[in-house]
Design a protein around this motif. Structure first.
Motif, PDB file in Angstrom:
ATOM      1  N   CYS A   1       0.834  -1.468  -0.014  1.00 36.94           N
ATOM      2  CA  CYS A   1      -0.372   0.603  -0.160  1.00 36.94           C
ATOM      3  C   CYS A   1       0.944   1.145   0.281  1.00 36.94           C
ATOM      4  O   CYS A   1       2.429   1.110   0.384  1.00 36.94           O
ATOM      5  CB  CYS A   1      -0.341   0.271   1.231  1.00 36.94           C
ATOM      6  N   VAL A   2      -0.049   2.371  -0.142  1.00 37.81           N
ATOM      7  CA  VAL A   2       0.875   3.475   0.045  1.00 37.81           C
ATOM      8  C   VAL A   2       0.260   4.653   1.203  1.00 37.81           C
ATOM      9  O   VAL A   2      -0.995   4.811   1.551  1.00 37.81           O
ATOM     10  CB  VAL A   2       1.122   5.034  -0.846  1.00 37.81           C
ATOM     11  N   LEU A   3       1.066   5.066   2.247  1.00 36.84           N
ATOM     12  CA  LEU A   3       0.206   5.543   3.830  1.00 36.84           C
ATOM     13  C   LEU A   3       0.704   7.146   2.793  1.00 36.84           C
ATOM     14  O   LEU A   3       1.784   7.478   3.015  1.00 36.84           O
ATOM     15  CB  LEU A   3       1.322   5.060   4.900  1.00 36.84           C
ATOM     16  N   ASN A   4      -0.129   8.114   2.742  1.00 36.80           N
ATOM     17  CA  ASN A   4      -0.568   9.463   2.571  1.00 36.80           C
ATOM     18  C   ASN A   4      -0.165  10.120   3.866  1.00 36.80           C
ATOM     19  O   ASN A   4      -1.951   9.594   3.822  1.00 36.80           O
ATOM     20  CB  ASN A   4      -1.207   9.402   1.045  1.00 36.80           C
ATOM     21  N   LEU A   5       0.121  10.592   4.234  1.00 37.72           N
ATOM     22  CA  LEU A   5      -0.039  11.670   5.288  1.00 37.72           C
ATOM     23  C   LEU A   5      -0.437  12.950   4.583  1.00 37.72           C
ATOM     24  O   LEU A   5       0.255  13.549   4.419  1.00 37.72           O
ATOM     25  CB  LEU A   5       1.299  11.975   5.765  1.00 37.72           C
ATOM     26  N   PRO A   6      -1.541  13.404   4.930  1.00 34.21           N
ATOM     27  CA  PRO A   6      -2.739  15.085   4.252  1.00 34.21           C
ATOM     28  C   PRO A   6      -1.651  15.988   5.816  1.00 34.21           C
ATOM     29  O   PRO A   6      -1.774  15.477   6.938  1.00 34.21           O
ATOM     30  CB  PRO A   6      -3.690  14.488   4.044  1.00 34.21           C
TER      31      PRO A   6
ATOM     32  N   ALA B   1       3.502   5.001  -7.651  1.00 45.90           N
ATOM     33  CA  ALA B   1       4.798   4.872  -7.334  1.00 45.90           C
ATOM     34  C   ALA B   1       6.065   4.222  -7.542  1.00 45.90           C
ATOM     35  O   ALA B   1       6.117   4.102  -8.895  1.00 45.90           O
ATOM     36  CB  ALA B   1       4.490   4.012  -5.802  1.00 45.90           C
ATOM     37  N   GLU B   2       6.979   3.898  -6.676  1.00 50.97           N
ATOM     38  CA  GLU B   2       8.390   3.350  -7.233  1.00 50.97           C
ATOM     39  C   GLU B   2       8.737   1.770  -7.511  1.00 50.97           C
ATOM     40  O   GLU B   2       8.705   1.387  -7.834  1.00 50.97           O
ATOM     41  CB  GLU B   2       9.175   4.320  -7.047  1.00 50.97           C
ATOM     42  N   LEU B   3       7.581   1.433  -5.544  1.00 50.94           N
ATOM     43  CA  LEU B   3       8.622   0.577  -5.148  1.00 50.94           C
ATOM     44  C   LEU B   3       6.948  -0.324  -5.246  1.00 50.94           C
ATOM     45  O   LEU B   3       6.945  -1.741  -5.096  1.00 50.94           O
ATOM     46  CB  LEU B   3       8.839   0.358  -4.501  1.00 50.94           C
ATOM     47  N   VAL B   4       5.783   0.016  -5.306  1.00 45.32           N
ATOM     48  CA  VAL B   4       4.670  -1.028  -5.409  1.00 45.32           C
ATOM     49  C   VAL B   4       3.640   0.214  -6.272  1.00 45.32           C
ATOM     50  O   VAL B   4       4.094   0.725  -7.008  1.00 45.32           O
ATOM     51  CB  VAL B   4       3.872  -0.940  -3.524  1.00 45.32           C
TER      52      VAL B   4
ATOM     53  N   CYS C   1       4.899   0.630   1.371  1.00 48.81           N
ATOM     54  CA  CYS C   1       5.306   0.211   1.962  1.00 48.81           C
ATOM     55  C   CYS C   1       4.473  -1.121   1.402  1.00 48.81           C
ATOM     56  O   CYS C   1       4.201  -1.464   0.842  1.00 48.81           O
ATOM     57  CB  CYS C   1       3.847   0.368   3.250  1.00 48.81           C
ATOM     58  N   GLU C   2       5.280  -2.543   2.645  1.00 48.74           N
ATOM     59  CA  GLU C   2       4.902  -3.670   2.306  1.00 48.74           C
ATOM     60  C   GLU C   2       3.915  -4.181   3.743  1.00 48.74           C
ATOM     61  O   GLU C   2       4.102  -3.504   4.737  1.00 48.74           O
ATOM     62  CB  GLU C   2       6.475  -4.359   2.162  1.00 48.74           C
ATOM     63  N   VAL C   3       3.364  -5.145   2.895  1.00 47.24           N
ATOM     64  CA  VAL C   3       2.618  -5.321   4.250  1.00 47.24           C
ATOM     65  C   VAL C   3       2.892  -6.397   5.245  1.00 47.24           C
ATOM     66  O   VAL C   3       3.367  -7.641   4.127  1.00 47.24           O
ATOM     67  CB  VAL C   3       1.172  -6.390   4.031  1.00 47.24           C
ATOM     68  N   LEU C   4       3.718  -6.790   6.266  1.00 49.96           N
ATOM     69  CA  LEU C   4       4.530  -7.757   7.168  1.00 49.96           C
ATOM     70  C   LEU C   4       2.968  -8.857   7.214  1.00 49.96           C
ATOM     71  O   LEU C   4       3.419 -10.426   7.141  1.00 49.96           O
ATOM     72  CB  LEU C   4       5.039  -7.460   7.945  1.00 49.96           C
TER      73      LEU C   4
ATOM     74  N   VAL D   1       7.775   0.613   6.017  1.00 50.93           N
ATOM     75  CA  VAL D   1       8.260   1.912   4.873  1.00 50.93           C
ATOM     76  C   VAL D   1       8.701   0.860   3.777  1.00 50.93           C
ATOM     77  O   VAL D   1      10.608   1.129   4.481  1.00 50.93           O
ATOM     78  CB  VAL D   1       8.435   2.815   5.481  1.00 50.93           C
ATOM     79  N   LEU D   2       8.833   1.597   2.980  1.00 50.71           N
ATOM     80  CA  LEU D   2      10.250   0.976   2.286  1.00 50.71           C
ATOM     81  C   LEU D   2      11.046   2.051   1.348  1.00 50.71           C
ATOM     82  O   LEU D   2      11.713   2.006   1.523  1.00 50.71           O
ATOM     83  CB  LEU D   2       9.698   0.184   0.413  1.00 50.71           C
TER      84      LEU D   2
END
Length: 207
Positions: free
Chosen positions: A63-68, A114-117, A131-134, A152-153
């Motif tokens: 996923c991507v966690l976007n912080l507004p 995104a660049e990695l996901v 992010c990757e889900v663990l 966080v990747l």
């Protein structure tokens, strides 16, 4: 003097996160949440098992966690009562949710690759965390929720928020959007009425 109160809501105040994930058909889903806590390079997200975001996290494992920032309260509020799943629970129907397949457009926000996901970033958010889900584990007793641990990747941070010559965010310059008892706050000030608070029938403050 203290009084014993049967509190209806326990959201004492945490930063809002816009979670972007990928749907089964490859389109993007975007969901606001504020049940997140951080330790090191990892974060735990508390999500309802029936949500499209949870289903996407379990399946895609990213996923991507976007912080507004606080200035994005109106955009986040436009997402408050939208569902990415056409099959809604009676609870969501009762609260006034409606199905919306294109949440980026509904919120007036822009997807950014995104660049990695595979999930997109939110261009307007000053901080975007790929992010990757663990793990995805049941949370609590009969809560219908999962606790997702993500790592966080890659972090993307607006240039003006970085302390020059460092890899640190300026805590004075960063004004996150805070959800406190389902109401929007920034810099200690209530920003606007919240649709979520109305749906949950949370009374307005008397102050």
């Amino acid at each position: 003097m203290h009084r014993v109160v049967d509190l209806k809501v326990l959201y004492f105040g945490t930063p809002v996160v816009l979670i972007s994930t990928r749907n089964p058909d490859g389109t993007a889903n975007l969901a606001p949440m504020s049940s997140a806590w951080w330790l090191g390079d990892q974060c735990m997200l508390g999500m309802n098992t029936a949500s499209r975001t949870t289903q996407n996290l379990v399946r895609e494992r990213e996923c991507v966690l976007n912080l507004p920032s606080s200035v994005m309260a109106a955009a986040v509020d436009r997402l408050a009562l939208l569902s990415g799943s056409p099959e809604m629970t009676p609870h969501k129907i009762e609260k006034g949710y409606r199905y919306e397949p294109d949440k980026f457009t509904a919120a007036g926000l822009s997807p950014l690759p995104a660049e990695l996901v595979a999930a997109p970033r939110v261009a307007e958010c000053p901080i975007q965390l790929e992010c990757e889900v663990l793990s995805c584990e049941p949370f609590g007793i009969d809560t219908g929720c999962l606790a997702h641990t993500v790592r966080v990747l890659r972090a993307h941070v607006a240039e003006e928020l970085i302390i020059p010559g460092t890899a640190h965010v300026d805590p004075v310059g960063w004004d996150p959007l805070i959800m406190k008892f389902c109401e929007f706050f920034g810099d200690g000030t209530q920003l606007r009425p919240s649709r979520l608070a109305s749906a949950w029938r949370i009374p307005a403050t008397s102050r």
